[in-house]
Scaffold this motif. Structure first.
Motif, short mmCIF file in Angstrom:
data_model
loop_
_atom_site.label_atom_id
_atom_site.label_comp_id
_atom_site.label_asym_id
_atom_site.label_seq_id
_atom_site.Cartn_x
_atom_site.Cartn_y
_atom_site.Cartn_z
N VAL A 263 0.84 -1.20 0.00
CA VAL A 263 0.00 0.00 0.00
C VAL A 263 0.87 1.25 0.00
O VAL A 263 0.60 2.23 -0.70
N VAL A 264 1.95 1.20 0.78
CA VAL A 264 2.88 2.32 0.84
C VAL A 264 3.69 2.42 -0.45
O VAL A 264 3.79 3.49 -1.06
N LYS A 265 4.31 1.32 -0.84
CA LYS A 265 5.16 1.33 -2.02
C LYS A 265 4.42 1.79 -3.27
O LYS A 265 4.97 2.53 -4.11
N LYS A 266 3.16 1.36 -3.39
CA LYS A 266 2.40 1.67 -4.61
C LYS A 266 1.51 2.90 -4.45
O LYS A 266 0.79 3.26 -5.37
N ARG A 267 1.55 3.52 -3.29
CA ARG A 267 0.76 4.74 -3.02
C ARG A 267 -0.71 4.52 -3.37
O ARG A 267 -1.34 5.28 -4.11
N LEU A 268 -1.26 3.45 -2.80
CA LEU A 268 -2.64 3.08 -3.11
C LEU A 268 -3.63 3.92 -2.31
O LEU A 268 -3.37 4.31 -1.17
N SER A 269 -4.78 4.17 -2.91
CA SER A 269 -5.88 4.83 -2.22
C SER A 269 -6.93 3.77 -1.87
O SER A 269 -7.33 2.99 -2.74
N ILE A 270 -7.36 3.74 -0.61
CA ILE A 270 -8.34 2.76 -0.15
C ILE A 270 -9.48 3.52 0.51
O ILE A 270 -9.25 4.34 1.40
N GLN A 271 -10.70 3.25 0.06
CA GLN A 271 -11.85 3.93 0.66
C GLN A 271 -13.00 2.95 0.85
O GLN A 271 -13.42 2.26 -0.07
N GLY A 272 -13.50 2.89 2.08
CA GLY A 272 -14.71 2.14 2.35
C GLY A 272 -15.92 3.04 2.11
O GLY A 272 -15.84 4.26 2.26
N PHE A 273 -17.03 2.42 1.72
CA PHE A 273 -18.23 3.24 1.54
C PHE A 273 -19.49 2.40 1.75
O PHE A 273 -19.48 1.19 1.59
N THR A 274 -20.56 3.07 2.12
CA THR A 274 -21.87 2.45 2.26
C THR A 274 -22.91 3.37 1.62
O THR A 274 -22.77 4.60 1.65
N MET A 275 -23.93 2.79 1.04
CA MET A 275 -24.91 3.59 0.31
C MET A 275 -25.72 4.55 1.17
O MET A 275 -26.11 5.63 0.68
N PRO A 276 -26.04 4.24 2.45
CA PRO A 276 -26.81 5.22 3.22
C PRO A 276 -26.20 6.61 3.27
O PRO A 276 -26.91 7.60 3.44
#
Length: 331
Positions: A263-276
Motif C-alpha cells: 500500500v505504501v510502495k504503490k501509493r494506493l488509495s483505499i476507501q470504504g463506503f456504504t450507500m446510506p
C-alpha cells in the motif's frame, strides 16, 4: 378487518444466522391516519448487509435492528389503501418496508416505481445493487477507459453490475467468483474479460495471468484470500473500493487483512463506503443505472424464494454462495 404476517428479530446471531433469531407474528390491520397509506409488499430483497444490521454493533453506518422490531429490508409493494394523494391506490412503490406482508407509511423514504418496470428488475438493478455499483465505481473509483478492474463477489448482485458498468465505460474487467458456472456466466454472458474461481484456482497465479498490465481498481465485496492477491497486483496509484466483506460477516474474529507494505510502495488509495451516506443521490444514481439498462448494457439474474417465511432460512444462501443471482423473496 384483515390480517397479515411479519418477521421480527428476537435474538442476535453469534456467528451464523439461525432460525431462532426470528419470530413470525400475525397482525390485524388498523385505520390509517391522515397522510398515511397502506401497502401490500410483493417482492422483498435479501442482502448481505442484513447480517450487520442484526448485530448489536452501534458503531456502524446504520443503527442495528432493535430486538422485537420487524427485520429491515427493502422491497416493492402495491398501495392498497391511501390517505395520501401522492401515493394513490394501485401505485407501485419501493421502500424499506421490512420482512412483512403489509406496511403503513407516510411516504418518507418511499418512491413511486415507474410503470412497466418488472419488480425483479427494479430490485436487482435499479435499487440498492445498482446504486451501490454506480456510486462505488463511478464516483469513488473514478475509472478511466483502458484501465483494469478486479472485482470480488463478481457474480453477486453488486459485483456483476460493477463489472458490466466498467465494461460499458471501456475497462478491462476480471471477476472473482465461487464456481465454474458463475465464472462462465461472467465471461460468456456478461462480457467480462476473465474470471477466477477462488475455490479451485491458484488465485495468485490466475490473477497475475489475467492482469498482465496490473490492476488499477480493485472493488472489494468479499474479503478473504483475494485481498492480498489484489494488493500484490495493483499498479502504482491504484484505487481500492471496499464495499463489503461477506467472507467475515459470520466470523466471530475477522480474518487478517493484507500486508500494507505494498500500500505504501504503490501509493494506493483505499476507501470504504456504504450507500446510506449517499441516499440523497438515489434519483440520479437510479437514472444513471437505468440508462445502462435501457441501452442493453446490463444483464441480471434473480434467485427467487416463495413466501415470507422463506426469508428465515433463505438469507443464509448469501453466505454459502448458493444463490444464483439477486436474492429476492416473492410474497
Amino acid at each position: 378487518m384483515s390480517s397479515y404476517q411479519s418477521i421480527h428479530l428476537v435474538q442476535r446471531p453469534l456467528t451464523h444466522i439461525e432460525a431462532s433469531c426470528f419470530e413470525l407474528r400475525e397482525h390485524s390491520t388498523h385505520a390509517l391516519a391522515e397522510g398515511q397509506f397502506r401497502v401490500k409488499q410483493t417482492h422483498m430483497s435479501l442482502d448481505p448487509a442484513m447480517r450487520g444490521w442484526m448485530s448489536a454493533d452501534t458503531d456502524s453506518y446504520i443503527p442495528p435492528v432493535a430486538l422485537g422490531d420487524v427485520m429491515r429490508a427493502s422491497g416493492i409493494a402495491e398501495v392498497i389503501e391511501s390517505n395520501n394523494a401522492n401515493f394513490p391506490v394501485g401505485a407501485s412503490v419501493m421502500g424499506m418496508f421490512g420482512w412483512t406482508e403489509q406496511a403503513v407509511s407516510d411516504g418518507t423514504g418511499v418512491n413511486i416505481v415507474p410503470p412497466g418496470l418488472p419488480a425483479e428488475a427494479v430490485l436487482a438493478v435499479l435499487a440498492l445493487p445498482g446504486m451501490t455499483a454506480a456510486q462505488g465505481l463511478l464516483e469513488i473509483a473514478k475509472p478511466k477507459a483502458g484501465e483494469t478492474l478486479l472485482v470480488s463477489g463478481a457474480a453477486g448482485s453488486v459485483g456483476s453490475l460493477v463489472g458490466q458498468i466498467a465494461k460499458a465505460e471501456g475497462l478491462r474487467v476480471i471477476g472473482v467468483a465461487g464456481s465454474d458456472e458463475k465464472c462462465r456466466w461472467l465471461v460468456e454472458e456478461l462480457g467480462f474479460d476473465g474470471a477466477v474461481n477462488y475455490k479451485t484456482d491458484d488465485i495468485a497465479a490466475r490473477v497475475a495471468e489475467l492482469t498482465p498490465d496490473g490492476v488499477d481498481i480493485y472493488f472489494e465485496n468479499t474479503g478473504g484470500a483475494i485481498q492480498q492477491v489484489a494488493v500484490d497486483n495493483m499498479n502504482a496509484f491504484g484505487r481500492i473500493v471496499v464495499c463489503g466483506m461477506i467472507a467475515d460477516y459470520n466470523n466471530e474474529t475477522p480474518s487478517a487483512g493484507p500486508n500494507w507494505i505494498s500500500v505504501v510502495k504503490k501509493r494506493l488509495s483505499i476507501q470504504g463506503f456504504t450507500m446510506p451516506d449517499h441516499f440523497d443521490r438515489a434519483p440520479q444514481l437510479m437514472q444513471q443505472v437505468g440508462g445502462y439498462l435501457q441501452a442493453g448494457k446490463l444483464q441480471y439474474r434473480v434467485h427467487v424464494l416463495d413466501g415470507l417465511a422463506s426469508a428465515i432460512d433463505g438469507i443464509n444462501l448469501l453466505f454459502s454462495g448458493e444463490n444464483q443471482g439477486k436474492l429476492i423473496v416473492k410474497l
